[in-house]
Design an enzyme around this catalytic site. Sequence first.
Site, short mmCIF file in Angstrom:
data_model
loop_
_atom_site.label_atom_id
_atom_site.label_comp_id
_atom_site.label_asym_id
_atom_site.label_seq_id
_atom_site.Cartn_x
_atom_site.Cartn_y
_atom_site.Cartn_z
N PRO A 187 32.89 -25.00 79.59
CA PRO A 187 32.59 -26.09 78.75
C PRO A 187 31.75 -27.29 79.44
O PRO A 187 32.02 -27.74 80.59
CB PRO A 187 33.74 -26.78 78.17
CG PRO A 187 35.01 -26.35 79.30
CD PRO A 187 34.31 -25.23 80.07
N THR A 207 29.53 -30.77 78.18
CA THR A 207 28.91 -31.80 77.19
C THR A 207 27.31 -31.62 77.10
O THR A 207 26.85 -31.86 78.34
CB THR A 207 29.59 -32.96 77.23
OG1 THR A 207 30.93 -32.74 77.07
CG2 THR A 207 28.85 -33.84 76.31
N GLN A 231 36.24 -25.70 72.25
CA GLN A 231 37.09 -26.60 73.19
C GLN A 231 37.26 -27.77 72.27
O GLN A 231 36.67 -28.28 71.94
CB GLN A 231 36.52 -26.86 74.55
CG GLN A 231 37.58 -27.54 75.33
CD GLN A 231 36.80 -28.27 76.61
OE1 GLN A 231 36.09 -29.37 76.60
NE2 GLN A 231 37.35 -27.96 77.64
N TYR A 271 40.23 -37.10 79.95
CA TYR A 271 40.51 -37.44 78.48
C TYR A 271 41.79 -37.45 77.99
O TYR A 271 42.73 -37.73 78.81
CB TYR A 271 39.89 -36.15 77.62
CG TYR A 271 38.54 -36.01 77.56
CD1 TYR A 271 37.56 -36.54 78.42
CD2 TYR A 271 37.62 -35.23 76.11
CE1 TYR A 271 36.05 -36.59 78.41
CE2 TYR A 271 36.51 -35.38 76.00
CZ TYR A 271 35.68 -36.20 77.00
OH TYR A 271 34.24 -36.07 76.82
N GLY A 291 29.47 -23.25 85.40
CA GLY A 291 28.94 -24.36 84.49
C GLY A 291 27.46 -24.23 84.57
O GLY A 291 26.70 -23.79 83.85
#
Length: 371
Positions: free
Chosen positions: A41, A43, A116, A197, A328
Amino acid sequence: MTAVDFEPGDAGGEQVPGVDCLFDKVKLGPNRLSNRLVMAPMTRNRAEPDGTPGALAAEYYSQRAGLGLIITESTQPSENGQGYMTTPGIYTDAHVAGWCRVTDAVHDRGGRIVIQLAHAGRMSHPDNTPHGRPGLAPSPVGPGTGIFTPSGMQPIPTPLEMSDDQVRAVVEEFRHAARRAIKAGADGVEIHGGTGYLIHQFLGVSSNYRTDDWGGAIERRARFAVEVARSVSAEIGAERTGIRLSPGANIFGIDEGVEAEALYQHLVVELDHLNLGYLHITQFGEDAVVRALRRLWGGAFILNRPGRPRQAIGSDVESGLADFEAYGQLVLANPDFERRLREGAPFNDADRATFYGGGAAGYVDYPRLPD
């Protein structure tokens, strides 16, 4: 529980030593995957202002459908879960419609994709959220860092301490978002439990100094993660539910404390009881920590080592430490990552200037190998 069922694969073409183990055809829960490569994942900050995946998102993800499994960027389960600008959500009808375009595009190319779910918690700013309120967190202590907002970089304000009712409400938000993700055509969801997070904030001793059932001893600090996983898996099925953890990631003001190793071992044992589809570890600490968690986990194990050199690709699957390897930036810059790996072709370099925000540049325009 068997971690994965597989059929020995063929790297195809001219095989490159050390990577052919990655091209097994694998069954992960209800999903058949073409290989053991996972898109981590990342962003990208390209959603519409209302949180709907942007117009180019379907192209971006479908370009990378040759990997066995795609894990999407962090996606907030609610208004309260948003932290950064132009990140996607999965709690409105518009969000579901936007993600349907993405999942359809990936499936049309034979790929598998999970969304996710990530609640930013205190990693937020009122200017970045639909309702203009400070972030929610286990305790009223900020991360001591800044965040980009529409008016530039600003310090993150002190978050609001969550009441017991609010903690339970967020568990429900994750459950609702998971149901929405499946409605949007996702093959499952991944719960984000790391890298600063909200779930990670409950785990840290510097970010959680509660004295109720959600803080204090390691069993209580781990409880929120377990309850979210239990709720999500009950809603959509354990086999469609994964979770990502990042032991050793003492970032954004989070200190996991001297009991960190015991904390994660307890947490992984509790999660293992739920028979989740997979555990995804992003390695920040010592290898011994990863190996200990692997021994405690009975299901599929995904390992992401940021900065892994090319010569080490495939080594964790080959050794049996992991069932899958996640990548990634290499996948970001190489939409045909699996083909380049098979053929020993050079990789494109990632352009950091285009990682966050913008349009097609640095998003869907990285070159592929010629047919």
